[in-house]
Design an enzyme around this catalytic site. Sequence first.
Site, PDB file in Angstrom:
ATOM      1  N   GLY A  71      40.244  37.910  41.388  1.00 12.46           N
ATOM      2  CA  GLY A  71      40.942  38.716  40.558  1.00 12.46           C
ATOM      3  C   GLY A  71      41.454  39.783  40.829  1.00 12.46           C
ATOM      4  N   THR A  72      40.743  40.635  42.032  1.00 11.38           N
ATOM      5  CA  THR A  72      41.422  41.749  42.274  1.00 11.38           C
ATOM      6  C   THR A  72      42.577  41.732  43.034  1.00 11.38           C
ATOM      7  OG1 THR A  72      38.996  42.732  42.623  1.00 11.38           O
ATOM      8  CG2 THR A  72      40.665  43.626  43.936  1.00 11.38           C
ATOM      9  N   ASN A 151      34.893  43.424  30.613  1.00 14.03           N
ATOM     10  CA  ASN A 151      33.669  42.833  31.629  1.00 14.03           C
ATOM     11  C   ASN A 151      32.375  43.504  31.169  1.00 14.03           C
ATOM     12  OD1 ASN A 151      35.593  44.801  32.986  1.00 14.03           O
ATOM     13  ND2 ASN A 151      34.109  44.790  34.187  1.00 14.03           N
ATOM     14  N   GLN A 179      37.606  37.697  32.815  1.00 11.78           N
ATOM     15  CA  GLN A 179      36.275  37.316  31.863  1.00 11.78           C
ATOM     16  C   GLN A 179      36.500  36.133  30.762  1.00 11.78           C
ATOM     17  OE1 GLN A 179      33.212  38.467  32.430  1.00 11.78           O
ATOM     18  NE2 GLN A 179      33.520  39.822  34.091  1.00 11.78           N
ATOM     19  N   SER A 199      39.724  34.470  37.937  1.00  8.38           N
ATOM     20  CA  SER A 199      38.935  34.429  39.249  1.00  8.38           C
ATOM     21  C   SER A 199      37.754  33.185  39.126  1.00  8.38           C
ATOM     22  CB  SER A 199      38.287  35.723  39.505  1.00  8.38           C
ATOM     23  OG  SER A 199      37.363  35.640  40.257  1.00  8.38           O
ATOM     24  N   HIS A 201      34.994  32.793  40.627  1.00  8.49           N
ATOM     25  CA  HIS A 201      33.444  32.866  40.487  1.00  8.49           C
ATOM     26  C   HIS A 201      33.135  33.288  39.303  1.00  8.49           C
ATOM     27  CE1 HIS A 201      32.920  37.332  41.117  1.00  8.49           C
ATOM     28  NE2 HIS A 201      34.200  37.211  41.502  1.00  8.49           N
ATOM     29  N   THR A 237      47.273  31.545  55.095  1.00 12.91           N
ATOM     30  CA  THR A 237      46.729  29.919  54.961  1.00 12.91           C
ATOM     31  C   THR A 237      45.899  29.927  53.813  1.00 12.91           C
ATOM     32  OG1 THR A 237      46.906  29.860  57.325  1.00 12.91           O
ATOM     33  CG2 THR A 237      45.703  28.334  56.203  1.00 12.91           C
ATOM     34  N   CYS A 325      30.203  46.495  39.958  1.00 20.27           N
ATOM     35  CA  CYS A 325      30.727  47.258  40.926  1.00 20.27           C
ATOM     36  C   CYS A 325      30.431  48.621  40.821  1.00 20.27           C
ATOM     37  CB  CYS A 325      32.406  47.300  41.201  1.00 20.27           C
ATOM     38  SG  CYS A 325      32.694  45.899  40.155  1.00 20.27           S
TER      39      CYS A 325
HETATM   40  C1  LIG Z   1      37.763  41.958  34.107  1.00 21.51           C
HETATM   41  C2  LIG Z   1      37.769  41.816  35.762  1.00 21.51           C
HETATM   42  N1  LIG Z   1      38.768  41.810  36.340  1.00 21.51           N
HETATM   43  C3  LIG Z   1      38.462  41.697  37.790  1.00 21.51           C
HETATM   44  C4  LIG Z   1      37.708  41.441  38.648  1.00 21.51           C
HETATM   45  C5  LIG Z   1      37.660  41.310  39.876  1.00 21.51           C
HETATM   46  O1  LIG Z   1      37.692  39.957  40.388  1.00 21.51           O
HETATM   47  P1  LIG Z   1      37.097  39.570  41.703  1.00 21.51           P
HETATM   48  O2  LIG Z   1      35.799  39.833  41.736  1.00 21.51           O
HETATM   49  O3  LIG Z   1      37.534  37.972  41.754  1.00 21.51           O
HETATM   50  O4  LIG Z   1      37.920  40.118  42.861  1.00 21.51           O
HETATM   51  C6  LIG Z   1      36.232  41.337  37.700  1.00 21.51           C
HETATM   52  C7  LIG Z   1      35.215  41.100  38.583  1.00 21.51           C
HETATM   53  O5  LIG Z   1      34.239  41.557  38.102  1.00 21.51           O
HETATM   54  C8  LIG Z   1      36.454  41.434  36.319  1.00 21.51           C
HETATM   55  O6  LIG Z   1      35.458  41.374  35.520  1.00 21.51           O
END
Ligand SMILES: Cc1ncc(COP(=O)(O)O)c(C=O)c1O
Length: 389
Positions: A71-72, A151, A179, A199, A201, A237, A325
């Site tokens: 996601g990041t 989130n 989310q 994302s 996970h 890759t 985080c």
């Molecule tokens: C709304 C949201 N965006 C982005 C992220 C970041 O995703 P990733 O952990 O896959 O980098 C998160 C992770 O907690 C999230 O909840």
Amino acid sequence: MKRIYLDNAATTPTDARVLEAMLPFFSNMYGNPSSLHAFGQEAKHAIEEARYIVAQFIGAQQEEIVFTSGGTESNNTAIKGVAYARRDKGNHIITSKIEHHAVLETCHFLEKQGFEVTYVPVDKSGLVDPENVKRAINAKTILISVMHANNEIGTIEPIAEIGKIAMEEGIYFHTDAVQTLGHVPVNVSELNVDLLSASGHKLYGPKGVGILYVKKGVCILPFMNGGDQEQGRRASTHNVPGIVGFEKAVELAKEEMAKETEQLTLLRDKLIKGILDKIEYSRLNGHPKKRLPNNVNVSISYVEGESMLLNLDIEGIACSTGSACTSSSLEPSHVLAATGFSHELAHGSLRLTMGRMTSEEDIDYCLTRLPVIVRKLRAMSPLYKKEVK
Ligand SMILES: Cc1ncc(COP(=O)(O)O)c(C=O)c1O
């Protein structure tokens, strides 16, 4: 001791069926998809099949899906990618005050590069008013980015409405759907989005893999330089096992999401009602109805979120006080602050997020332990004694 995991917004466990689908790509199917020989072509076939399945799931075309590391990275690529590609058209970006740090910090970075960012407010339930987005648009606006669901408090934003405004104004629109993918329906045409991040996970897939949907015709300038993978939009890759795991997680969500949502909504509402009934001076955060089916976020006065979290952990219950985080920092959550919370209330917040393996028994256990913990902590609180007793 039984351990109960109520932190599925932080990460979900990898489903055993996802792991099984991934395993061959760690052993005998190890080819590099960019290689021309049979090993490489086998891996290439696997990622193209995954791209097709993921695209279908969100109503996109295969070539509109870019695989990323999560996601990041997807958020960074979307925002910086559009900002750098459209710099000659303008330098103004609109986002909301309650975005994930992956969006907020990207915007702060761009501000240092000369971009201007408007952070639109939210109401007390965490909702963005599309009219506020419309009012923030100016002649230099090149991108709007508003998350699909928050989130921390689980509020689901009016993305389709904001997207309609963006479309009418000819401005690109990105949503962070990290989310929501696999939890509520996500369709890029219905949401009127040009870019969408997700994302692995967060939907029982592996960590370290994500997608960025980029609508045909939308130009992004990649911020990483390297090979020409993903049609030059993402060098490096491919993470083949991760991509195959993402595909399997999506297939499972396609089959099971509707039933799961129904079950999770019942558990969520039971947990909310139980907490509000059993614990005095507690309140629900986020929108009562427009919220993720698995999200419970409450504020409990006269106790600290961290103390509740650690006491619950001792009882075998894992949850969170804010987003994972930031939960190690003492700063109150920027999301709760944006909804108008005092520091004191923001510090007494608890996020409990259920998942595929959560049972009613787990919720009942939580509802027996949490009130006891709150009573114990309040008995030690001078403020509680002064103001309530
Ligand atoms: C709304 C949201 N965006 C982005 C992220 C970041 O995703 P990733 O952990 O896959 O980098 C998160 C992770 O907690 C999230 O909840």
